[in-house]
Design a protein around this motif. Structure first.
Motif, PDB file in Angstrom:
ATOM      1  N   ASN B  11       0.841  -1.190   0.000  1.00 20.80           N
ATOM      2  CA  ASN B  11       0.000   0.000   0.000  1.00 20.80           C
ATOM      3  C   ASN B  11       0.873   1.236   0.000  1.00 20.80           C
ATOM      4  N   LEU B  12       0.757   2.060  -0.999  1.00 19.99           N
ATOM      5  CA  LEU B  12       1.389   3.370  -0.929  1.00 19.99           C
ATOM      6  C   LEU B  12       0.579   4.231   0.043  1.00 19.99           C
ATOM      7  N   THR B  13       1.158   5.322   0.502  1.00 23.21           N
ATOM      8  CA  THR B  13       0.403   6.252   1.339  1.00 23.21           C
ATOM      9  C   THR B  13      -0.368   7.223   0.447  1.00 23.21           C
ATOM     10  N   GLU B  14      -1.305   7.925   1.064  1.00 17.53           N
ATOM     11  CA  GLU B  14      -2.054   8.918   0.289  1.00 17.53           C
ATOM     12  C   GLU B  14      -1.146   9.998  -0.277  1.00 17.53           C
ATOM     13  N   GLN B  15      -0.067  10.295   0.459  1.00 17.74           N
ATOM     14  CA  GLN B  15       0.873  11.307  -0.016  1.00 17.74           C
ATOM     15  C   GLN B  15       1.586  10.837  -1.282  1.00 17.74           C
ATOM     16  N   GLU B  16       1.612   9.527  -1.477  1.00 18.44           N
ATOM     17  CA  GLU B  16       2.320   8.984  -2.643  1.00 18.44           C
ATOM     18  C   GLU B  16       1.428   8.849  -3.882  1.00 18.44           C
ATOM     19  N   ILE B  17       0.173   9.249  -3.780  1.00 18.17           N
ATOM     20  CA  ILE B  17      -0.665   9.262  -4.990  1.00 18.17           C
ATOM     21  C   ILE B  17      -0.019  10.221  -5.992  1.00 18.17           C
ATOM     22  N   PRO B  18       0.179   9.775  -7.226  1.00 21.79           N
ATOM     23  CA  PRO B  18       0.791  10.664  -8.226  1.00 21.79           C
ATOM     24  C   PRO B  18      -0.014  11.955  -8.363  1.00 21.79           C
ATOM     25  N   LYS B  19       0.689  13.045  -8.563  1.00 23.61           N
ATOM     26  CA  LYS B  19       0.030  14.353  -8.709  1.00 23.61           C
ATOM     27  C   LYS B  19      -0.172  14.726 -10.173  1.00 23.61           C
ATOM     28  N   ALA B  20       0.376  13.903 -11.060  1.00 20.17           N
ATOM     29  CA  ALA B  20       0.232  14.175 -12.497  1.00 20.17           C
ATOM     30  C   ALA B  20       0.066  12.853 -13.232  1.00 20.17           C
ATOM     31  N   TRP B  21      -0.699  12.900 -14.321  1.00 18.97           N
ATOM     32  CA  TRP B  21      -0.822  11.731 -15.191  1.00 18.97           C
ATOM     33  C   TRP B  21       0.353  11.712 -16.173  1.00 18.97           C
ATOM     34  N   TYR B  22       0.666  10.538 -16.676  1.00 23.40           N
ATOM     35  CA  TYR B  22       1.755  10.397 -17.650  1.00 23.40           C
ATOM     36  C   TYR B  22       1.165  10.185 -19.051  1.00 23.40           C
ATOM     37  N   GLN B 243      -5.814   6.849 -16.967  1.00 21.97           N
ATOM     38  CA  GLN B 243      -5.556   5.518 -16.411  1.00 21.97           C
ATOM     39  C   GLN B 243      -4.073   5.280 -16.138  1.00 21.97           C
ATOM     40  N   SER B 244      -3.226   6.189 -16.588  1.00 21.44           N
ATOM     41  CA  SER B 244      -1.791   6.011 -16.300  1.00 21.44           C
ATOM     42  C   SER B 244      -1.532   5.984 -14.797  1.00 21.44           C
ATOM     43  N   ILE B 245      -2.494   6.471 -14.024  1.00 21.01           N
ATOM     44  CA  ILE B 245      -2.302   6.441 -12.572  1.00 21.01           C
ATOM     45  C   ILE B 245      -2.152   5.007 -12.068  1.00 21.01           C
ATOM     46  N   ILE B 246      -2.768   4.060 -12.767  1.00 22.95           N
ATOM     47  CA  ILE B 246      -2.625   2.650 -12.370  1.00 22.95           C
ATOM     48  C   ILE B 246      -1.159   2.241 -12.462  1.00 22.95           C
ATOM     49  N   GLY B 275      -3.454   0.061 -21.264  1.00 21.59           N
ATOM     50  CA  GLY B 275      -2.748   1.300 -21.597  1.00 21.59           C
ATOM     51  C   GLY B 275      -2.279   2.028 -20.353  1.00 21.59           C
ATOM     52  N   GLY B 276      -3.141   2.061 -19.324  1.00 23.92           N
ATOM     53  CA  GLY B 276      -2.779   2.742 -18.084  1.00 23.92           C
ATOM     54  C   GLY B 276      -1.732   1.996 -17.291  1.00 23.92           C
ATOM     55  N   LEU B 277      -1.912   0.679 -17.187  1.00 23.63           N
ATOM     56  CA  LEU B 277      -0.978  -0.131 -16.395  1.00 23.63           C
ATOM     57  C   LEU B 277       0.416  -0.118 -16.987  1.00 23.63           C
ATOM     58  N   MET B 278       0.492  -0.222 -18.299  1.00 21.72           N
ATOM     59  CA  MET B 278       1.826  -0.385 -18.886  1.00 21.72           C
ATOM     60  C   MET B 278       2.534   0.946 -19.159  1.00 21.72           C
ATOM     61  N   ALA B 279       1.787   2.063 -19.095  1.00 17.66           N
ATOM     62  CA  ALA B 279       2.340   3.341 -19.557  1.00 17.66           C
ATOM     63  C   ALA B 279       3.736   3.657 -19.007  1.00 17.66           C
ATOM     64  N   PRO B 280       3.930   3.681 -17.679  1.00 14.81           N
ATOM     65  CA  PRO B 280       5.263   4.092 -17.204  1.00 14.81           C
ATOM     66  C   PRO B 280       6.346   3.048 -17.483  1.00 14.81           C
ATOM     67  N   PHE B 281       5.955   1.791 -17.636  1.00 11.44           N
ATOM     68  CA  PHE B 281       6.936   0.772 -18.019  1.00 11.44           C
ATOM     69  C   PHE B 281       7.276   0.922 -19.506  1.00 11.44           C
ATOM     70  N   MET B 282       6.272   1.278 -20.294  1.00 11.85           N
ATOM     71  CA  MET B 282       6.497   1.546 -21.711  1.00 11.85           C
ATOM     72  C   MET B 282       7.440   2.744 -21.860  1.00 11.85           C
ATOM     73  N   ALA B 283       7.312   3.696 -20.940  1.00 10.95           N
ATOM     74  CA  ALA B 283       8.232   4.849 -20.975  1.00 10.95           C
ATOM     75  C   ALA B 283       9.670   4.370 -20.900  1.00 10.95           C
TER      76      ALA B 283
END
Lengths: 461, 461
Positions: B11-22, B243-246, B275-283
């Protein structure tokens, strides 16, 4: 001053899952009266119970000495799948109500069984497996307990026979499907598979069933089938023991933010959820410390605490179980077919009953189901969680308390238990949405008929 | 060497929720071909889209420059209700399969909508509210998107009109009830409320509907009703962005334990979840770093990537939307009424399509629904979460990869997306449990009929 540094969800870590359950009986000044053997009317001893229940669970049932009881490692492993459950600060609800109160709820619906029942189901299935049983029998009302037990038995690979109150099995065919997916067999109750079921059907072929009757059938099936024992999802001491994990986690989580509840609220059918949630806070009260104001919320259609008698009574309609001293509407009382199937039991946990009788559990409150669904719908919209009708009884009371705080300007801390989700209760929501939902309030005459069946037991002092 | 120091749930903390989409498009070497205006066949510009979509969403749709796009504070607040979602180590599944693989899944079903769809629904509802709209229209297949959008619109207090594919609305009456509880109106599609719906019904009064047809109706309703815009739960660039937040959360969580996936698996209907799940790995892959092997899993009954054409096609059956360059079975293709209603779309996200065409998305795999439900049932028993049929496509592939690891002795790290729960899919489970489930595989002739409707667009180089 309003604390706004609390996150929306207070998640404990897996390492913080309690390693032992808390047994509130050890701290009770007045123990509840012992269960009585129905044949001899003498207090039950181990050998009265072991034909029906697993040995280790009988020991827990009778244990009023040990404050903490270790959770077996295999059960802890399973808990790690879905626990700790989150304690959620209801910021959105507070805002919608414009209340100075700070509202928290312990959310137990995040697992697939959809309710807190899994906490005890996995423990009971574990002890059955450990004893080498083939399987277990049980009853289910709303289907939450049956679902939880099916999951638990599926996990430990033992058989699971569920007697499901007929009205619930008709209202919720998909509940049945979930149980079957987990490998359980589901029989609508009353059924022709047991003598007591046959008797109930002969008396009233159109009966919609009751939890009390389904219990009788499940007990009969257990004692007449080799390798099976009976397990129960509420009322019993062992269940409240297992459910104490709800309260232990809630207390650890809320104290992380230097908060302490002024009010603790739970819905109460057999008492498993409220008993578990309030246990460690009740410990504070029983040991003389500061303590919250405790509220048990029950449906107006089945008002065992608010309108029942505190008396020895059977736990089942068939009158085959031991007698328990509890608040009861009489074992023959069959409530109207309201939508909170988990709150349709005629009696109440002997522990909760004693605590209520002695004034430790401060208040019991009965609410009508239209008011309950109004609260449920508001909660679903603002907090994003669609509650089970049972849980929504607690939401109703929490909202009412928060509104009082708005009127008085008090910033009380309110903690309630959100025991489960309403995904299998959409027929009820549809009825509410269409404006066709009715409230069922038993008349005094209805209650008198139930009371007439309560046996007249002379208690030794 | 097997890492066993990872908790069951990260579990990430609430503070660790991304503040921007990718925005993965910013890193793509070959951008996907622009959408075309259906009247002029010229690349769409803002003014082509703003009559249909909210202004800010149009800007996101067309943005292929900015890597990160800030999440509005109001959306972040809502995310805090149910995010970060847990990343779960599937210890129990690993044990059941006796595999050396380490399996992780990102679980998006913990919110009341029951799926990942809420991540984009709340963003789209926010932009609609911000623009001062009365409401939005949309379509829904399995009901997950409609439920999510209903919750989001209920939260921001704007109107929500949902066109629900007829076969789904019949299979899932309680989905409709959830949407109505959140204040949405639900119309089975095709309906008589739109011209395109009337046309479809005239052609085939017994049609079970399709996502493509429901899209046409929702778009027509939006452009012909003052104060309404159309919103969509998948396929579009803006949806993959939200969905990149996933993936952002999944990557942050898995890296906390020094893990990195060798394989990333997602079910793919319109592409929103994968698309959302793989986005940052695709990066990582697009920028030349190490990268996982990506697998898109689709139903054999609707095999847009494995058997479709990479071509310009309409996004809807009524052929009123812009044309997109994508893998498609043809806008007139109506898949058999399989139980993964969310995976019955004829096309595929243009972003995913381009990445697949260019070899960045490594593999598309089609699976039959009996195999899918076998995987779903095993997963439900051992991991305690009852998956949606859509999600179970990814489970099937994850299990197959884990079995390969057992055979080869490799301890690969497998990450898959568990997009939602199956509480509203119990009719499908009942069919599987009873042994009556069938697989539907379109014949080559079936596909040819669909391909024949794909327009012949000459592309400028």
């Amino acid at each position: 001053m309003k604390r706004n540094n609390v996150p929306y969800k207070i998640n404990l870590t897996e390492q913080e899952i309690p390693k032992a359950w808390y047994n509130v009986r050890a701290d009770m000044k007045t123990k509840h009266r012992p269960m009585l053997n129905p044949a001899t009317l003498k207090p039950v001893v181990e050998s009265d119970l072991t034909p029906v229940f697993c040995d280790k669970l009988v020991a827990q049932e009778l244990n009023d000495k040990d404050r903490m009881i270790d959770i077996p490692e295999e059960v802890l492993n399973f808990y790690r799948m879905y626990r700790p459950s989150p304690l959620i600060r209801a910021y959105f609800l507070e805002k919608a109500l414009d209340t100075p109160a700070r509202i928290y709820y312990k959310y137990e619906g995040g697992n697939t069984s959809g309710s807190h029942k899994l906490n005890s189901a996995i423990a009971q299935a574990y002890y059955a497996k450990e004893q080498g049983l083939v399987g277990v029998t049980t009853e289910t009302g709303a289907g939450q307990w049956g679902t939880a037990l099916s999951m638990a038995c599926g996990y430990f690979d033992i058989d699971c026979k569920v007697y499901m109150v007929k009205v619930s099995s008709e209202q919720k065919p998909y509940r049945k499907a979930v149980m079957e997916t987990y490998g359980a067999s589901v029989t609508p109750s009353p059924s022709t598979t047991t003598q007591i079921g046959q008797k109930m059907l002969a008396e009233d072929p159109n009966t919609t069933g009751s939890l009390g009757c389904a219990i009788s059938e499940a007990v009969e099936a257990a004692v007449t089938t080799e390798g099976y024992k009976y397990v129960l999802g509420s009322v019993l001491n062992q269940v409240l023991l297992h459910q104490s994990i709800i309260g232990l986690e809630a207390k650890a989580a809320i104290e992380k933010y230097d908060e302490y509840p002024d009010i603790v609220i739970g819905c109460a059918g057999g008492g498993s959820n409220l008993g578990g949630l309030m246990a460690p806070f009740m410990a504070d009260k029983l040991t003389g410390g500061k303590a919250p104001y405790f509220i048990a919320v029950e449906p107006a259609s089945c008002p065992s605490m608010t309108r029942g008698k505190f008396a020895y009574d059977f736990c089942d309609t068939g009158m085959v179980t031991p007698l328990a001293k509890m608040y009861t509407l009489g074992a023959t009382f069959i409530p109207a077919s309201n939508h909170a199937g988990g709150l349709r039991y005629h009696g109440m946990s002997p522990i909760l009953s004693q605590l209520y009788h002695d004034g430790y559990l401060d208040e019991a409150r009965a609410v009508g189901q239209r008011d309950v669904f109004e609260a449920a719908t508001l909660f679903a919209k603002v907090e994003g969680l669609l509650p089970a009708p049972e849980s929504a009884h607690a939401i109703r009371a929490a909202i009412d308390e928060a509104i009082k705080c708005k009127e008085s300007g008090e910033d009380k801390v309110i903690l309630f238990g959100l025991t489960g989700t309403g995904y299998f209760d959409m027929a009820a929501y549809m009825q509410y949405n269409s404006g066709e939902m009715e409230d069922y309030i038993p008349s005094d005459e209805d209650l008198e008929r139930g009371f007439a069946a309560i046996p007249d037991i002379k208690e030794a002092e």
